[in-house]
Design an enzyme around this catalytic site. Structure first.
Site, PDB file in Angstrom:
ATOM      1  CD  GLU A  90      28.782  -1.416  13.242  1.00 47.02           C
ATOM      2  OE1 GLU A  90      28.316  -0.939  14.294  1.00 47.02           O
ATOM      3  OE2 GLU A  90      29.815  -1.013  12.719  1.00 47.02           O
ATOM      4  CB  CYS A 103      20.314   0.155  17.188  1.00 44.92           C
ATOM      5  SG  CYS A 103      20.968   1.449  16.139  1.00 44.92           S
ATOM      6  CB  CYS A 110      25.936   7.047   5.615  1.00 50.29           C
ATOM      7  SG  CYS A 110      24.657   8.308   5.780  1.00 50.29           S
ATOM      8  CB  CYS A 114      27.205  13.599  10.069  1.00 47.42           C
ATOM      9  SG  CYS A 114      25.512  13.826   9.485  1.00 47.42           S
ATOM     10  CB  CYS A 117      28.625   9.996  11.575  1.00 44.07           C
ATOM     11  SG  CYS A 117      27.794   8.411  11.428  1.00 44.07           S
ATOM     12  CB  CYS A 329      27.766   5.766  15.243  1.00 41.51           C
ATOM     13  SG  CYS A 329      26.774   6.398  16.564  1.00 41.51           S
TER      14      CYS A 329
HETATM   15  N1  SAH Z   1      21.161   8.878   9.411  1.00 35.08           N
HETATM   16  C1  SAH Z   1      20.323   8.921  10.579  1.00 35.08           C
HETATM   17  C2  SAH Z   1      20.660   7.806  11.554  1.00 35.08           C
HETATM   18  C3  SAH Z   1      22.054   7.919  12.016  1.00 35.08           C
HETATM   19  S1  SAH Z   1      22.656   7.327  13.529  1.00 35.08           S
HETATM   20  C4  SAH Z   1      20.460  10.268  11.264  1.00 35.08           C
HETATM   21  O1  SAH Z   1      21.310  11.050  10.845  1.00 35.08           O
HETATM   22  O2  SAH Z   1      19.704  10.552  12.177  1.00 35.08           O
HETATM   23  C5  SAH Z   1      21.689   7.890  14.825  1.00 35.08           C
HETATM   24  C6  SAH Z   1      22.212   9.104  15.587  1.00 35.08           C
HETATM   25  O3  SAH Z   1      23.557   8.964  16.039  1.00 35.08           O
HETATM   26  C7  SAH Z   1      22.155  10.371  14.753  1.00 35.08           C
HETATM   27  O4  SAH Z   1      21.589  11.385  15.521  1.00 35.08           O
HETATM   28  C8  SAH Z   1      23.613  10.623  14.510  1.00 35.08           C
HETATM   29  O5  SAH Z   1      23.834  11.980  14.203  1.00 35.08           O
HETATM   30  C9  SAH Z   1      24.228  10.179  15.797  1.00 35.08           C
HETATM   31  N2  SAH Z   1      25.680   9.960  15.765  1.00 35.08           N
HETATM   32  C10 SAH Z   1      26.452   9.584  14.737  1.00 35.08           C
HETATM   33  N3  SAH Z   1      27.753   9.515  15.100  1.00 35.08           N
HETATM   34  C11 SAH Z   1      27.798   9.862  16.397  1.00 35.08           C
HETATM   35  C12 SAH Z   1      28.858   9.970  17.355  1.00 35.08           C
HETATM   36  N4  SAH Z   1      30.127   9.748  17.031  1.00 35.08           N
HETATM   37  N5  SAH Z   1      28.526  10.329  18.612  1.00 35.08           N
HETATM   38  C13 SAH Z   1      27.230  10.577  18.948  1.00 35.08           C
HETATM   39  N6  SAH Z   1      26.212  10.480  18.102  1.00 35.08           N
HETATM   40  C14 SAH Z   1      26.482  10.136  16.837  1.00 35.08           C
END
Ligand code: SAH
Length: 352
Positions: A90, A103, A110, A114, A117, A329
Site C-alpha cells: 500500500e 507514505c 513485516c 508489534c 500493527c 498501517c
Molecule cells: N516499521 C516502521 C514503520 C512502521 S509504520 C516502524 O516501526 O516505525 C509507522 C508507524 O505507525 C510506526 O510508529 C508504527 O508503530 C505505527 N503504527 C502501526 N500500527 C499502528 C496502529 N494500529 N495505530 C497507530 N500507529 C500504528
C-alpha cells in the site's frame, strides 16, 4: 534479466556501455524510467535497436493499481499496488497545505511483530526492491496528478530491515534527473534496529529519522514491541543520542497511544526523563483500531500531551487523515488478504 530501475546511475552507465551505447544515453534512459514509462517503446528518443536490447535484457517494473480509494473527507488517496509476482503493498497520498506527502511501504508484510500493527499479522513475505519502493512514488504521482513533495517511509514493513534497497531508493528518489525529492523532505520510521541506526548515522543523510518508541519502560515496550526484548529502551536511547551527535538531525519519537497500556501520567513523566537534555520531538499517534487486536485507542491523548509539554518536551498529536478509507498501517492489504483467503484457503502462506 536485470531490474533496470533499481540500478544506480553508475550501474546504469556501465550497463549501457556494455551494450555498446554512447555515454549520453544514460541520462535519457534514467529520465524515462523516473517519469514512469510503462514500456521501453515509450522511450521515443532512443534508437529502435537500443529499445530492443533493453526489452531483451531488462525487467521494467510497473505496478498495477489493484485498488484505489479516495477519502471524501480530506482527499487522501490510498493505493493497493499489485507487484509483478502478485504480492500487494500500500501507499497513501496525503494532502497538506504545505504540499503532498506520500507514505510508502518497504516490505511485503513485516517481521517485527508489534502488537498493534496490521502489517505484521501474517509475518514477512519478502523485501521490496529499490524500484518497487520508487514505483510507489512515481506511479502514485502519475495516477493521481498530485505532485509529491514529501515522502514518509511509514507504510508496510521495517525500512531498516531492508537497508540496502532502502538506501538505493533514497539515492534514486533524490536524484535531480529523477524525482528530485530532497533528503530533508524524507522521513524514515523504524521500530529501533540499533545496528542499522548506527549504519545510517555513518551516512550522515539529512533525512528525518522517526523512532517508534511507544513506551518509556522495558516492560511496556516489550509487551507492545517484541524487538525490545533484544535491545532495551536504554540502549535504544543511547543509539538515538549518538545519531543526533553524528548527524545533527533531531529525532522524532512516535508514540501510539494505547488505552491503559502506555498512557498513564507516570509513563508521561518517565518519557520526559528519557528525553531530557536531547533535542527531540514526540509525535503522539491516536491508535488506529486493528480488528484482530484487543488494544484500544487511549482516551487521554490531550492530557498526556499537556503533561509532556508542561515539562518541556515538545509533543504533537498526529492528525488523522483518510479515516473513512482505512488509510492506516497495512489495513487495506489485510482486507484484501482476508478476502483472498476466504476464496482460496489452500494458498495461504504459513507464518514466517
Ligand atoms: N516499521 C516502521 C514503520 C512502521 S509504520 C516502524 O516501526 O516505525 C509507522 C508507524 O505507525 C510506526 O510508529 C508504527 O508503530 C505505527 N503504527 C502501526 N500500527 C499502528 C496502529 N494500529 N495505530 C497507530 N500507529 C500504528
Amino acid at each position: 534479466m536485470v531490474e533496470i530501475k533499481s540500478m544506480s546511475r553508475e550501474e546504469l552507465a556501465a550497463f549501457l556501455k556494455e551494450l555498446g551505447e554512447p555515454k549520453f544515453r544514460e541520462k535519457q534512459v534514467f529520465q524515462w524510467l523516473h517519469r514512469g514509462v510503462e514500456s521501453f517503446d515509450e522511450m521515443t528518443n532512443l534508437s529502435k535497436s537500443l529499445r530492443e536490447k533493453l526489452k531483451e535484457n531488462c525487467v521494467l517494473t510497473v505496478p498495477k493499481v489493484a485498488r484505489k480509494q479516495i477519502s471524501k473527507m480530506d482527499g487522501t488517496v490510498k493505493y493497493l499496488w499489485e507487484l509483478s509476482d502478485g504480492n500487494c503493498v500500500e501507499s497513501v497520498v496525503m494532502r497538506y497545505k504545505h504540499g503532498n506527502t506520500i507514505c510508502v511501504s518497504s516490505e511485503v508484510g513485516c517481521l517485527m511483530g508489534c502488537a498493534f500493527c496490521a502489517s505484521t499479522l501474517a509475518g514477512l513475505v519478502r523485501r521490496l526492491t529499490a524500484a518497487e519502493i520508487l514505483d510507489q512514488v512515481i506511479f502514485a504521482q502519475k495516477d493521481s496528478g498530485l505532485p509529491i513533495n514529501n515522502i514518509v517511509m511509514m507504510g508496510i514493513g521495517e525500512p531498516l530491515d531492508n537497508f540496502d534497497n532502502v538506501l538505493r531508493f533514497l539515492q534514486l528518489v533524490n536524484d535531480p534527473d529523477g524525482l528530485n525529492i530532497g533528503m530533508r523532505h524524507i522521513s524514515l520510521s523504524t521500530c529501533g534496529l540499533v545496528d542499522k541506526i548506527d549504519r545510517l548515522a555513518e551516512l550522515d543523510l539529512q533525512l528525518t529519522l522517526s523512532v517508534s518508541l511507544h513506551a518509556p519502560d522495558d516492560e511496556t515496550r516489550c509487551r507492545l514491541m517484541p524487538v525490545n526484548k533484544a535491545v532495551g529502551v536504554d540502549k535504544l536511547m543511547q543509539t538515538c543520542r549518538n545519531y543526533f551527535k553524528k548527524t545533527g538531525r533531531r529525532i522524532s519519537y512516535e508514540y501510539a497511544m494505547v488505552d491503559g497500556v502506555n498512557d498513564s501520567d507516570a509513563q508521561a513523566d518517565l518519557l520526559v526523563k528519557l528525553l531530557k537534555g536531547q533535542p527531540g520531538h514526540v509525535n503522539l499517534i491516536p491508535l488506529n483500531n486493528v480488528e484482530e487486536s484487543p488494544l484500544k485507542p487511549s482516551r487521554r491523548v490531550r492530557e498526556f500531551q499537556n503533561r509532556l509539554e508542561r515539562q518541556g518536551v515538545t509533543a504533537t498529536v498526529r492528525r488523522k487523515l483518510g479515516d473513512d478509507i482505512d488509510a492506516a498501517c497495512g489495513q487495506l492489504r489485510r482486507k484484501e488478504m482476508k478476502k483472498n483467503e476466504a476464496v482460496k484457503p489452500a494458498q495461504r502462506r504459513p507464518n514466517r
